[in-house]
Design a protein around this motif. Structure first.
Motif, short mmCIF file in Angstrom:
data_model
loop_
_atom_site.label_atom_id
_atom_site.label_comp_id
_atom_site.label_asym_id
_atom_site.label_seq_id
_atom_site.Cartn_x
_atom_site.Cartn_y
_atom_site.Cartn_z
N SER A 156 0.83 -1.21 0.00
CA SER A 156 0.00 0.00 0.00
C SER A 156 0.87 1.26 0.00
O SER A 156 0.52 2.26 -0.64
N THR B 62 2.23 1.72 -3.46
CA THR B 62 1.14 2.21 -4.31
C THR B 62 0.92 3.70 -4.10
O THR B 62 0.71 4.46 -5.05
N PHE B 63 1.00 4.14 -2.85
CA PHE B 63 0.83 5.57 -2.54
C PHE B 63 1.88 6.42 -3.27
O PHE B 63 1.56 7.39 -3.95
N SER C 43 9.15 11.07 -5.45
CA SER C 43 8.15 10.03 -5.15
C SER C 43 8.46 8.73 -5.89
O SER C 43 8.25 7.64 -5.35
#
Length: 514
Positions: free
Chosen positions: A2, A5-6, A33
């Motif tokens: 998760s 994915t963020f 990022s």
């Protein structure tokens, strides 16, 4: 998964903003990022390809590869592709080993041939698509049958279904370019996103666990793009074609409300399953009754809760289903060690090592058992073996420190306890042991500091309260000692040591007998 994915989604979003606004700040945020995503999990390897696809889909198709300005935007993202391979090379591990860790669960299943894995993935991906629309009968640990032939009915039909979806994506892409139809491009992009982001774990590189629901976190974003765009597109076209007087947004709101309510109830019920290890693995063995791992992990969940006798039965079922299950033997050994049957525990730890000679946890546990039997040389031998196999196992360093401390080598013990804390700074047992070592050296203040750190990390640690009480008693701080022993007795009413030391303090209060 998760977290990766963020960062993945954040990187793409910032890239889009950078391209639209021609703003380097957004571009820098996107690049950072991307790096964070790559350093979080290997599934992020596809991010540069998704960025290129987005550029191709939505920022113009003509002379794509000749556009220097556009290519300059993409170079930094393409360079991030080396992060994951370099990390693998640095760790000297093959890619398959890295991918086998993606599941986050112990890998007890057998290795799978590449072709068999690929054929099985055709069915697995269809299962994933079904779960996107009908998330029912969810299971943390599927007992998923492998495909032995491409021409098995389920395998072949799954392949045709996936080929149809991919062909639909290509058709929508061409239609979108020809007609300038934005929804067609979005739907196509979402489908391609789904397949590309699944490719790391659902392709030719075999991972021993063929299916895990959390592998859908990242691909789900593409499915959501396609599905939501399709809904808008269909409603708008139905309204225009049949000249209906409907409010598209209101209609979608009602539709989503009707979807959210049952899914919300289902999510609540699923969270009850995830309440703790016992409820979670009970659900697993109900849905995968012939898979050993569920019984082993349920036994471990009962063991951690203190239900040692109950855990034995589940470990034994796991071993009946899979006789060469090293982890189950190791866990069963832990049960017998806790029950005080040291020789039986040694036998089980050794059985675990007969199956997997490099199993670090079993070596560590066997070292603990030999230490209990007074065979310190054997204990040190197994601790060293565990340390070589798994340098990040903090318990091994702490246990080695205990051995050297019991032999009077306090400085060497302190060195190992400190190493244990460097490996795992939140390891309460190492702080407790370090407190005892500093107490032995006469450094009471430092000892108190480490005992308090242990209690902060592990509230209710009875052994620490007793050790702290003893230290206060030696320091002459009787009330502080009394408070620690009373706390230990509240936490563990059967604690013999807490009872005896409280009696000692009470006798001290009475003064010398006349």
């Amino acid at each position: 998964a998760s977290l990766a994915t963020f960062f993945y989604l954040l990187s793409l979003l910032m890239y889009i903003k950078a391209r639209l606004a021609q703003n380097l700040v957004y571009f820098l945020l996107s690049f950072i990022s991307a790096i964070l995503a790559m350093k979080t999990k290997e599934i992020s390897f596809t991010l540069p390809f998704i960025v290129v696809l987005y550029e191709f889909y939505f920022f113009g198709k003509s002379h794509f590869y000749l556009n220097k300005k556009r290519f300059l935007f993409l170079i930094p993202f393409l360079l991030t592709l080396i992060i994951i391979p370099l990390s693998i090379l640095k760790g000297s591990r093959p890619l398959t080993d890295v991918l086998n860790e993606l599941s986050g669960l112990p890998q007890e299943t057998d290795a799978i041939p590449r072709v068999v894995y690929l054929m099985t993935q055709f069915r697995v991906i269809v299962t994933y698509i079904k779960l996107l629309f009908m998330p029912v009968n969810l299971n943390l640990d599927y007992d998923y049958p492998l495909s032995s032939s491409f021409f098995e009915a389920q395998t072949f039909l799954s392949f045709l279904f996936l080929l149809f979806i991919f062909g639909l994506a290509v058709y929508l892409l061409r239609r979108g370019y020809k007609t300038g139809n934005g929804p067609c491009l979005l739907i196509s992009f979402g489908i391609v996103w789904f397949f590309v982001t699944l490719s790391v774990e659902s392709s030719l590189i075999p991972i021993r666990d063929v299916i895990f629901e959390h592998r859908l976190y990242l691909p789900f974003a593409g499915a959501a793009i396609s599905f939501s765009t399709t809904l808008f597109f269909l409603l708008i076209n139905i309204k225009e074609r049949f000249m209906l007087r409907i409010n598209v947004l209101r209609s979608l709101f009602i539709l989503f409300l009707l979807t959210i309510i049952p899914l919300g109830i289902a999510s609540y019920n699923r969270n009850l399953v995830w309440k703790d290890g016992i409820t979670l693995w009970e659900d697993v063995i109900k849905k995968s009754p012939n898979k050993a791992r569920g019984y082993n992990n349920l036994g471990n969940a009962f063991f951690l809760k203190g239900f040692t006798d109950k855990s034995i039965g589940y470990f034994e079922i796991a071993l009946r289903l899979k006789p060469n299950y090293a982890e189950a033997y190791n866990n069963l050994g832990n049960v017998y060690y806790r029950k005080g049957h040291i020789d039986k525990a040694v036998e089980l730890f050794q059985a675990s090592l007969n199956i997997n000679p490099d199993y670090a946890d079993a070596h560590n546990n066997l070292g603990v058992a030999y230490k209990e039997k007074g065979q310190t040389d054997k204990a040190i031998e197994h601790y060293n073996h565990a340390m070589r196999q798994k340098p990040g196992l903090a318990e091994v360093y702490s246990n080695l420190g205990v051995v050297y401390g019991s032999n009077g080598q306090i400085d060497k013990a302190i060195e190992y306890f400190q190493t244990s804390l460097r490996v795992r700074p939140d390891y309460a047992d190492a702080h407790n042991n370090l407190g005892a070592a500093y107490k032995a050296k006469g450094l009471s203040g430092t000892a108190v500091e480490h005992y308090h750190k242990a209690l902060k990390l592990k509230p209710g640690f009875v052994k620490v309260h007793i050790n702290l009480g003893l230290l206060y008693l030696e320091m002459g701080e009787i009330e502080k000692a009394r408070k620690e022993f009373e706390t230990a007795l509240k936490l563990s009413p059967d604690s013999y040591h807490a009872q005896e030391f409280l009696k000692l303090i009470q006798n001290m209060d009475k003064g010398p007998s006349r």
